[in-house]
Design a protein around this motif. Structure first.
Motif, PDB file in Angstrom:
ATOM      1  N   ALA A  42      54.228  42.628  43.986  1.00 17.26           N
ATOM      2  CA  ALA A  42      53.388  41.537  44.388  1.00 17.26           C
ATOM      3  C   ALA A  42      52.751  40.229  42.964  1.00 17.26           C
ATOM      4  O   ALA A  42      53.123  39.089  43.605  1.00 17.26           O
ATOM      5  N   ASP A  43      52.711  41.032  42.082  1.00 18.78           N
ATOM      6  CA  ASP A  43      52.934  40.506  40.879  1.00 18.78           C
ATOM      7  C   ASP A  43      53.239  39.522  40.451  1.00 18.78           C
ATOM      8  O   ASP A  43      53.623  38.317  40.119  1.00 18.78           O
ATOM      9  N   ALA A  44      54.870  39.851  41.162  1.00 17.60           N
ATOM     10  CA  ALA A  44      56.265  39.201  41.380  1.00 17.60           C
ATOM     11  C   ALA A  44      56.541  38.245  42.372  1.00 17.60           C
ATOM     12  O   ALA A  44      56.981  37.319  42.206  1.00 17.60           O
ATOM     13  N   ARG A  45      55.766  38.303  42.884  1.00 19.72           N
ATOM     14  CA  ARG A  45      55.654  36.760  43.989  1.00 19.72           C
ATOM     15  C   ARG A  45      57.124  37.774  45.240  1.00 19.72           C
ATOM     16  O   ARG A  45      57.438  37.149  45.138  1.00 19.72           O
ATOM     17  N   ARG A  46      56.881  38.952  45.583  1.00 20.38           N
ATOM     18  CA  ARG A  46      58.589  39.577  45.412  1.00 20.38           C
ATOM     19  C   ARG A  46      58.008  39.716  46.605  1.00 20.38           C
ATOM     20  O   ARG A  46      57.561  41.050  47.124  1.00 20.38           O
ATOM     21  N   ASP A  47      58.087  39.972  47.846  1.00 21.63           N
ATOM     22  CA  ASP A  47      57.596  40.079  49.178  1.00 21.63           C
ATOM     23  C   ASP A  47      58.317  41.382  49.564  1.00 21.63           C
ATOM     24  O   ASP A  47      59.330  41.605  49.851  1.00 21.63           O
ATOM     25  N   ILE A  48      57.532  42.620  50.169  1.00 25.28           N
ATOM     26  CA  ILE A  48      57.763  43.731  50.285  1.00 25.28           C
ATOM     27  C   ILE A  48      56.679  44.542  51.638  1.00 25.28           C
ATOM     28  O   ILE A  48      56.209  43.546  51.235  1.00 25.28           O
ATOM     29  N   LEU A  49      57.592  44.680  52.631  1.00 27.47           N
ATOM     30  CA  LEU A  49      56.509  45.488  53.357  1.00 27.47           C
ATOM     31  C   LEU A  49      56.574  47.092  53.137  1.00 27.47           C
ATOM     32  O   LEU A  49      57.258  47.608  52.676  1.00 27.47           O
TER      33      LEU A  49
END
Length: 572
Positions: free
Chosen positions: A497-504
């Motif tokens: 989330a901090d890296a703005r890398r969307d994961i589920l």
């Protein structure tokens, strides 16, 4: 995104109405839900995929100079009357009245609006060429919705419009769009082929469709492996035989009880189907009764027939009563003695001597029927459908017939719309000229479905990286028993989330079986599994969903992927 907070629900059983894999899996995995026939809601997962597809298209349209805009979905009917399409298009165009009793339509496409804008904005040749596009909801009242997102009534489409000084400029724009489409479908993970196609309600001078091969496709493609030939069967013209010359014999009545089909007739008389003439009966949208004659070993191609007749509102099969009213007999019909009918004969019939045709009496046919000696057609034209094994017109090799799904189309409109609306520019020569247009469409939902068709297995979807709703699916196993599992999974989710890398992140209190089943069903490109076993082995289990390759990767390596992306996460 935590899976416990996601607005979705999976289905454990296949929906009974879903025949295609994409329809079945998108429903089962919670990507969409049906509201009505051909009308779907995209749930958050589905919307994310659609947005990713849209962004790929946007980037490639921008790369060739496209300018994004937005045009209305509701149009005054006068606009469509002015172009002539209000009268030409049938019930698939939704017509209604507003509260002021003004006629309105729900737009199927936006050529009319663009032509009006050109008339208002473009004055000089210095303003051309240019290209505009938008993403907008369309509505077409399809008679038979099918295949989930493959054929729907409401959908979002990218439609682009090129505006040029002349036909040469249109050729340049057309080639730019062709190249953009090739790149779009490559990025979407689709193996699309370009085929020539009918211009249909768009008009103009030429069109191509981009097709993906699929056994559930509604279009039939005619393809030669050994030559540069690929056409939609609607327009494909392939080689035909040259009938042996014969002396024209006298007509002779022959009794043929029960021979109401070409197969039965040929068997009864002991002749090949190529020695018979097949009659098909239609009524045009403007109520013309039509008799189409092809040789018995071919079928009538309705698109070609429509084009010969200029029947803009299409055809429907004639009823038995309508056939009888014109002096003909279903199952034993021919134009001999017919009245009040437009007769269209295929050119091969006109070249084939001494065919067996219907006598327009139950149980009887006529031998040795010849055109034009025995009846005079209104039109002689090529109106048959290409067959498997027919010779390629370029090299003579046998063609193949394959089913396909259209994922995009491009049209050379020419000046049809700008002539209708008076959309002119002042040329360098001091004269006024009509602006030359092209039109280019891609349906988002259909492409989403085709991506699933191309990228799935028995366990579920396997999204390509470019369009996946999330880059990875993080699964925690045994978090309730092992605090370190929960701590590690939460930390990885926060890092992404901090890296703005969307994961589920599947943080639900569910069994490992349920979590793994859902991860494979939902289809994110990477599955990250944090469990006591993986931590004991030194990190996180990393699985490539599409191939099933897996390995345990150190935590710092996983953290790097979450910061920088998953390129080459599993070495070749």
């Amino acid at each position: 995104m935590r899976l416990s907070e996601l607005f979705f629900a999976t289905l454990r059983d296949d929906p009974g109405e879903a025949e295609m894999a994409s329809h079945r899996l998108l429903l089962r995995a919670g990507y969409l839900r049906q509201l009505g026939s051909g009308i779907y809601s995209l749930l958050p997962l589905g919307k994310r995929v659609s947005d990713r597809v849209e962004q790929v298209i946007r980037e490639e349209q921008n790369a060739i100079g496209g300018q994004e805009m937005e045009m209305p979905v509701v149009h005054p009917a006068e606009v469509w009357r002015e172009s002539g399409r209000y009268q030409k298009i049938g019930p698939e165009l939704v017509r209604f009245k507003d509260r002021g009793e003004r006629d309105m339509v729900l737009a199927m496409t936006h050529e009319e609006v663009v032509a009006l804008l050109l008339r208002d904005i473009v004055q000089s040749y210095r303003q051309l060429p240019m290209m505009v596009y938008h993403f907008q909801t369309k509505f077409r009242d399809e008679p038979r919705s099918r295949g989930g997102l493959i054929r729907v009534r409401e959908f979002v489409m990218k439609d682009a419009y090129s505006c040029d000084l002349d036909a040469a400029g249109l050729d340049v724009s057309y080639e730019q769009q062709r190249g953009a489409y090739v790149r779009i479908f490559e990025r979407l993970g689709l193996d699309a082929i370009m085929v020539r196609s009918d211009v249909g309600i768009m008009g103009g001078t030429g069109a191509h469709e981009f097709m993906v091969l699929n056994d559930y496709g509604e279009d039939t493609l005619v393809i030669c492996d050994n030559a540069d030939f690929s056409d939609n069967q609607q327009i494909a013209e392939v080689g035909k035989p040259d009938p042996e010359p014969e002396a024209l014999l006298l007509m002779e009545d022959v009794e043929t009880p029960g021979a109401t089909t070409i197969e039965a007739l040929a068997t009864f008389l002991g002749v090949p189907k190529s020695r018979t003439a097949k009659a098909a009966f239609f009524v045009t949208g403007d109520e013309r009764f039509v008799v189409a004659i092809v040789r018995g070993d071919y079928d009538v191609n309705e698109t070609k027939l429509v084009n010969v007749l200029k029947a803009s509102r299409g055809l429907r099969p004639a009823t038995v009563e309508e056939i009888k009213a014109r002096g003909m007999e279903a199952g034993y019909g021919s134009p001999i003695g017919a009245r009040d009918a437009v007769v269209v004969v295929d050119e091969l019939v006109a070249r084939s001597p001494n065919l067996v045709a219907g006598a327009n009496r139950p149980g009887w046919h006529i031998k040795n029927v010849n055109v034009p000696r025995d009846y005079t057609p209104d039109h002689i034209a090529e109106i048959t459908s290409a067959r498997e094994g027919d010779p390629c017109p370029n090299c003579g090799s046998p063609v193949k017939l394959r089913k396909g799904i259209e994922v995009g189309n491009i049209f050379k409109l020419g000046t049809d719309f700008t002539d209708a609306f008076g959309s002119m520019y002042l040329g360098e020569d001091g004269e006024r000229h009509p602006i030359v247009m092209g039109s280019y469409g891609i349906g988002l939902g259909r492409n989403v479905a085709c991506i699933v068709e191309a990228h799935h297995d028995e366990k579920g979807i396997a999204w390509p990286d470019e369009v996946a709703p999330y880059a990875a699916h993080l699964v925690s196993i045994g978090a309730g028993r092992d605090p370190k599992v929960l701590e590690t999974a939460d930390r990885l989710h926060a890092l992404a989330a901090d890296a703005r890398r969307d994961i589920l992140y599947d943080d639900r209190d569910e069994s490992p079986g349920v979590k793994f089943t859902d991860a494979e069903l939902l289809g994110m490109p990477w599955i990250l599994t944090v469990s006591p076993r993986s931590l004991a082995a030194g990190g996180v289990e990393l699985t490539r969903r599409a191939t099933g390759e897996r390995r345990t990767a150190p935590l710092d390596e996983i953290e790097g992927y979450l910061r920088d992306g998953f390129v080459a996460a599993i070495p070749a």
